[in-house]
Design a protein around this motif. Sequence first.
Motif, short mmCIF file in Angstrom:
data_model
loop_
_atom_site.label_atom_id
_atom_site.label_comp_id
_atom_site.label_asym_id
_atom_site.label_seq_id
_atom_site.Cartn_x
_atom_site.Cartn_y
_atom_site.Cartn_z
N VAL A 176 54.41 40.89 21.00
CA VAL A 176 53.82 40.17 22.12
C VAL A 176 53.31 41.16 23.16
O VAL A 176 52.32 40.91 23.83
N GLY A 177 53.95 42.32 23.27
CA GLY A 177 53.56 43.33 24.24
C GLY A 177 52.14 43.82 24.06
O GLY A 177 51.43 44.06 25.03
N ILE A 178 51.70 43.96 22.83
CA ILE A 178 50.34 44.41 22.56
C ILE A 178 49.33 43.36 23.01
O ILE A 178 48.36 43.67 23.70
N LEU A 179 49.58 42.12 22.68
CA LEU A 179 48.67 41.03 23.07
C LEU A 179 48.67 40.85 24.59
O LEU A 179 47.61 40.65 25.19
N VAL A 180 49.84 40.91 25.18
CA VAL A 180 49.93 40.76 26.63
C VAL A 180 49.25 41.92 27.33
O VAL A 180 48.63 41.74 28.39
N GLY A 181 49.32 43.11 26.77
CA GLY A 181 48.63 44.26 27.34
C GLY A 181 47.12 44.08 27.35
O GLY A 181 46.45 44.42 28.33
N ILE A 182 46.59 43.54 26.28
CA ILE A 182 45.15 43.28 26.20
C ILE A 182 44.75 42.22 27.22
O ILE A 182 43.76 42.37 27.95
N VAL A 183 45.52 41.13 27.28
CA VAL A 183 45.23 40.07 28.24
C VAL A 183 45.36 40.61 29.67
O VAL A 183 44.56 40.28 30.54
N GLY A 184 46.35 41.45 29.90
CA GLY A 184 46.53 42.04 31.22
C GLY A 184 45.35 42.90 31.64
O GLY A 184 44.94 42.88 32.81
N GLY A 185 44.81 43.65 30.71
CA GLY A 185 43.62 44.45 31.00
C GLY A 185 42.44 43.58 31.37
O GLY A 185 41.68 43.90 32.30
N LEU A 186 42.27 42.48 30.67
CA LEU A 186 41.16 41.56 30.98
C LEU A 186 41.36 40.90 32.34
O LEU A 186 40.40 40.72 33.09
N ILE A 187 42.59 40.55 32.67
CA ILE A 187 42.87 39.94 33.97
C ILE A 187 42.63 40.96 35.09
O ILE A 187 42.06 40.62 36.13
N ASP A 188 43.03 42.20 34.88
CA ASP A 188 42.77 43.24 35.87
C ASP A 188 41.28 43.45 36.08
O ASP A 188 40.82 43.63 37.21
N LEU A 189 40.52 43.40 35.00
CA LEU A 189 39.07 43.53 35.10
C LEU A 189 38.48 42.35 35.88
O LEU A 189 37.59 42.53 36.73
N TYR A 190 38.97 41.14 35.63
CA TYR A 190 38.52 39.95 36.35
C TYR A 190 38.80 40.09 37.84
O TYR A 190 37.95 39.77 38.68
N ILE A 191 39.99 40.57 38.19
CA ILE A 191 40.36 40.73 39.59
C ILE A 191 39.49 41.80 40.25
O ILE A 191 39.02 41.62 41.38
N LEU A 192 39.24 42.90 39.56
CA LEU A 192 38.39 43.95 40.11
C LEU A 192 36.97 43.44 40.36
O LEU A 192 36.39 43.68 41.43
N ILE A 193 36.40 42.73 39.41
CA ILE A 193 35.06 42.18 39.58
C ILE A 193 35.05 41.17 40.72
O ILE A 193 34.10 41.12 41.51
N GLY A 194 36.10 40.35 40.82
CA GLY A 194 36.19 39.38 41.91
C GLY A 194 36.22 40.04 43.27
O GLY A 194 35.59 39.58 44.22
N ILE A 195 36.96 41.15 43.39
CA ILE A 195 37.02 41.87 44.66
C ILE A 195 35.66 42.45 45.02
O ILE A 195 35.19 42.35 46.15
N VAL A 196 35.00 43.06 44.04
CA VAL A 196 33.67 43.64 44.29
C VAL A 196 32.68 42.57 44.69
O VAL A 196 31.91 42.73 45.65
N LEU A 197 32.69 41.42 44.00
CA LEU A 197 31.77 40.34 44.34
C LEU A 197 32.08 39.77 45.73
O LEU A 197 31.16 39.40 46.46
N SER A 198 33.34 39.72 46.09
CA SER A 198 33.71 39.22 47.40
C SER A 198 33.16 40.12 48.50
O SER A 198 32.62 39.63 49.50
N VAL A 199 33.30 41.41 48.33
CA VAL A 199 32.78 42.36 49.32
C VAL A 199 31.26 42.30 49.37
O VAL A 199 30.66 42.28 50.46
N LEU A 200 30.61 42.24 48.22
CA LEU A 200 29.15 42.17 48.20
C LEU A 200 28.64 40.87 48.82
O LEU A 200 27.61 40.87 49.50
#
Length: 79
Positions: free
Chosen positions: A48-72
């Motif tokens: 489960v750790g491998i799958l959760v790690g992949i999902v975690g990376g995607l969620i981190d990317l979503y949060i980063l894009i959301g922050i950038v879009l919010s500032v823009l």
Amino acid sequence: MDMLKKFFPFSFAEKKDVVGLVINLIIYIVVGAIIGVLIGILAIVPIVGILVGIVGGLIDLYILIGIVLSVLDYLKVLK
């Protein structure tokens, strides 16, 4: 632009001043931290750790894009 507003609705919320932007960014950071802690707990399980790690990376990317879009959006770069 409509697709971005559909995927990131919180980033395009009305921000009248800097306080609104800071609150928006704090919410993104807190949600990211909570999800990171949950992913850290679930990463203990081997398969489960491998799958959760992949999902975690995607969620981190979503949060980063959301922050950038919010500032823009606050700076009125996006229409």
